[in-house]
Write an enzyme that holds these catalytic residues in place. Structure first.
Site, mmCIF file in Angstrom:
data_model
loop_
_atom_site.group_PDB
_atom_site.id
_atom_site.type_symbol
_atom_site.label_atom_id
_atom_site.label_comp_id
_atom_site.label_asym_id
_atom_site.label_seq_id
_atom_site.Cartn_x
_atom_site.Cartn_y
_atom_site.Cartn_z
ATOM 1 N N ASP A 32 0.856 -1.189 0.000
ATOM 2 C CA ASP A 32 0.000 0.000 0.000
ATOM 3 C C ASP A 32 0.892 1.239 0.000
ATOM 4 O OD1 ASP A 32 -2.283 1.673 0.457
ATOM 5 O OD2 ASP A 32 -3.244 -0.026 1.458
ATOM 6 N N ASP A 60 -2.865 4.880 -2.363
ATOM 7 C CA ASP A 60 -3.836 5.512 -1.483
ATOM 8 C C ASP A 60 -4.192 6.937 -1.915
ATOM 9 O OD1 ASP A 60 -5.118 5.322 1.270
ATOM 10 O OD2 ASP A 60 -3.941 7.149 1.530
ATOM 11 N N GLU A 64 -6.586 4.039 -5.584
ATOM 12 C CA GLU A 64 -7.783 4.517 -4.905
ATOM 13 C C GLU A 64 -7.962 5.939 -5.411
ATOM 14 O OE1 GLU A 64 -9.592 5.025 -0.429
ATOM 15 O OE2 GLU A 64 -7.697 5.961 -0.945
ATOM 16 N N HIS A 72 -11.324 -2.153 3.905
ATOM 17 C CA HIS A 72 -11.072 -1.822 5.323
ATOM 18 C C HIS A 72 -11.704 -0.506 5.751
ATOM 19 C CE1 HIS A 72 -8.275 0.425 2.961
ATOM 20 N NE2 HIS A 72 -7.973 1.170 4.002
ATOM 21 N N ASP A 73 -12.317 0.221 4.826
ATOM 22 C CA ASP A 73 -12.927 1.512 5.167
ATOM 23 C C ASP A 73 -14.446 1.425 5.224
ATOM 24 O OD1 ASP A 73 -10.488 2.848 5.190
ATOM 25 O OD2 ASP A 73 -10.606 3.359 3.062
HETATM 26 C C1 NOJ Z 1 -7.786 5.823 2.229
HETATM 27 C C2 NOJ Z 1 -7.532 4.612 3.063
HETATM 28 O O1 NOJ Z 1 -8.221 3.522 2.507
HETATM 29 C C3 NOJ Z 1 -7.974 4.951 4.457
HETATM 30 O O2 NOJ Z 1 -7.990 3.830 5.300
HETATM 31 C C4 NOJ Z 1 -7.080 6.039 4.983
HETATM 32 O O3 NOJ Z 1 -7.567 6.442 6.246
HETATM 33 C C5 NOJ Z 1 -7.069 7.253 4.059
HETATM 34 N N1 NOJ Z 1 -6.942 6.903 2.684
HETATM 35 C C6 NOJ Z 1 -5.932 8.169 4.409
HETATM 36 O O4 NOJ Z 1 -4.695 7.590 4.081
#
Ligand code: NOJ
Length: 548
Positions: free
Chosen positions: A98, A198, A253, A322-323
């Protein structure tokens, strides 16, 4: 023929804190992942995306990186990461790391030097501003709540799109960019399969730093600064200086990429191999339950997006990460949680065009945990939202409900390995409690049960990757089918004269008029086409062949 290896891959996402603890400290670690590689190989996946394992104060569980080149001791050692890459490689599994490029940690040495000396080279790696009135430079809001500016002890303000412990990196600075490229190439030289990248759409800022009109006084980065004009130059250079020289997969992402920009990001010559398709994802405030009355709304968004993607590039497709909340909770009412409905969700997305991602525990049917007070939440974003919500006059009950429904902690409870204490995740005290259903929902039980959702996922992955059908499912065109049935998600995948018809029934029993075809895969039992008709049970998924 398209030979990009990742188009035939199935990716499994690991949240390392919560996957498997090997040393009893209650936190998942790299030896824990190595220990479970057989489990993953047996499931059939061939790429592992491991969320950040770099040295970090863990304010945002590793998305606040203090050293991009070393493993946090909490997860193990640098040698153990090398060991994971090698051991996974022996099983034909590639490791995807990541990459957090929008920000680092306030404990990164760059930021420390910048704090110590405003004239240091590293001070130019961040966005520092002075104000005369003691107020933040503008009304920009952080994604995690509150102002996007925090003040240093000597009175400077620095920008943070996420938590205040995650200062944004100044991509305008060529030295900073070069330092990031060197780090990326260093990892690629080590043999990683690629990166999940990310929050990449935030790296370009509006350099006027002007306040904007905003309904509640704060300007939201999500609405205003994703893919800000000028970002293309950065992303073109990033690829040229790093990824382009390797056979690596890059999965960005990149929320906020409009359909018009999709090809630039994820087209054949795009900045990345693929971007996550957030268009039909169930995000906060968009309620798409897959019940008979509303599934067609989800279907429309999904089909619209996949039709666009197939014209212009490639997507990463997913139900969980995970979010987010767990997919049974996101898409199904509680009384509909079951093996068949979960199998229906799995079949719906995993046979679409794109690379499917499975989040750890999704294959077991893990679900949200209900928390009864804010003290049970750990996520920095949840805690900030709570404070902000209360300050705005929202009630504790309402906030609690929202966090229980959508909060990121839902996906982060430890993986449930077996029926032993703490679900076999740890012999110590887990950093976050294991879901109370671990005696019923766990890997050991699921692996031994031929009718479990995990066994179904395994079969689905094998089907997707089978010699017979992988070309059709990876490269085949996508075409919506039977849209006149509102509670059916049906589509065709066709390649070189062979077609699969995928049927997923989210409504009551259905009698479909189908002339010909042979059932090649299914979730419940193998139905047959009789007298020109196929009967589908509620939540039944069936895949048929059709010869063009
Ligand atoms: C996206 C990530 O998936 C998340 O978990 C993170 O808190 C934010 N970006 C900031 O890096």
């Amino acid at each position: 023929m398209d030979n990009q290896w990742w188009k035939k891959s199935v990716v499994y996402q690991i949240y390392p804190q919560s996957f498997k603890d090997s040393n009893g400290d209650g936190i998942g670690d790299l030896p824990g992942i190595i220990e479970k590689l057989d489990y993953l190989a047996e499931l059939g996946i061939d790429v592992l995306w491991v969320c950040p394992i770099f040295r970090s104060p863990m304010v945002d569980n590793g998305y606040d990186v203090a050293d991009y080149r070393s493993v946090d001791p909490m997860f193990g050692t640098d040698q153990e990461l090398d060991g994971l890459i090698a051991a996974a490689g022996q099983k034909g599994i590639k490791i995807v790391l990541d990459l957090v490029l929008n920000h680092c940690s306030d404990e990164h040495e760059w930021f420390r030097r910048a704090l110590k000396d405003p004239n240091s080279e590293e001070a130019g790696y961040f966005y520092f501003r002075h104000t005369e009135d003691g107020q933040p430079p503008n009304n920009w809001r952080s994604n995690f709540g509150g102002s996007a500016w925090a003040q240093t002890e000597d009175g400077r303000w620095y920008l943070h799109t996420f938590a205040k412990e995650q200062p944004d990196l100044n991509w305008e600075n060529p030295k900073l960019r070069q330092a990031l490229y060197d780090m990326i190439n260093w990892w690629l030289d080590k043999g990683v399969g690629g990166f999940r990248i990310d929050a990449i759409t935030f790296i370009k800022k509006d350099l006027s730093f002007a306040s904007g009109d905003a309904k509640d006084g704060a300007l939201y980065p999500i609405e205003n600064f994703q893919s800000y004009p000028g970002i293309s130059e950065f992303l073109t250079e990033l690829k040229r200086e790093t990824f382009a020289k390797y056979d690596a997969v890059t999965i960005a992402e990149a929320p906020g990429v409009s359909p018009e920009l999709f090809a630039e990001y994820a087209g054949p010559d795009g900045h990345f191999s693929m971007i996550f398709d957030f268009n039909w994802d169930h995000m906060k405030g968009v309620s798409v339950k897959c019940d008979p009355d509303s599934v067609s709304a989800w279907r429309s968004r999904m089909f619209e997006s996949v039709l666009h993607t197939q014209e212009h590039g490639w997507s990463a497709i997913f139900l969980e990460n995970h979010d987010q909340a767990r997919c049974p909770d996101k898409f199904l009412d509680k009384d509909k949680h079951g093996r068949d409905s979960m199998a229906c969700l799995a079949t719906t997305y995993m046979l679409l065009r794109g690379t499917p991602f499975i989040y750890q525990g999704q294959e077991l049917g893990m679900t949200n945990s209900i928390r009864s007070g804010i003290g049970e939440f750990q996520d920095v974003s949840a805690l900030n939202q709570w404070k902000e919500g209360l300050a705005q006059g929202r009630s504790e009950d309402e906030m609690l409900q929202e966090l229980n429904d959508y909060g990121r902690d839902n996906a982060r409870s430890p993986f449930q390995w077996n029926a032993e204490q703490h679900g076999g995740f740890t012999t110590g005290t887990p950093w976050m409690p294991v879901h109370s259903n671990y005696r019923e929902v766990n890997a050991e039980k699921a692996q031994a049960d031929a009718s479990s959702i995990r066994t179904y996922y395994k079969g689905l992955i094998a089907f997707r990757k089978s010699e017979e059908w992988s070309d059709v499912l990876a490269f085949g065109s996508f075409e919506p089918a039977l849209t006149e049935y509102p509670s059916l998600i049906a589509y065709r995948r066709s390649f070189e004269g062979r077609t699969l018809l995928v049927l997923n029934n989210y409504g009551g029993s259905l009698e479909l008029p189908l002339a010909e075809g042979e059932v090649v895969f299914g979730s419940v039992e193998t139905p047959e086409i009789k007298d020109g008709k196929l009967n589908l049970l509620p939540y039944q998924s069936v895949v048929l062949t059709e010869t063009e």
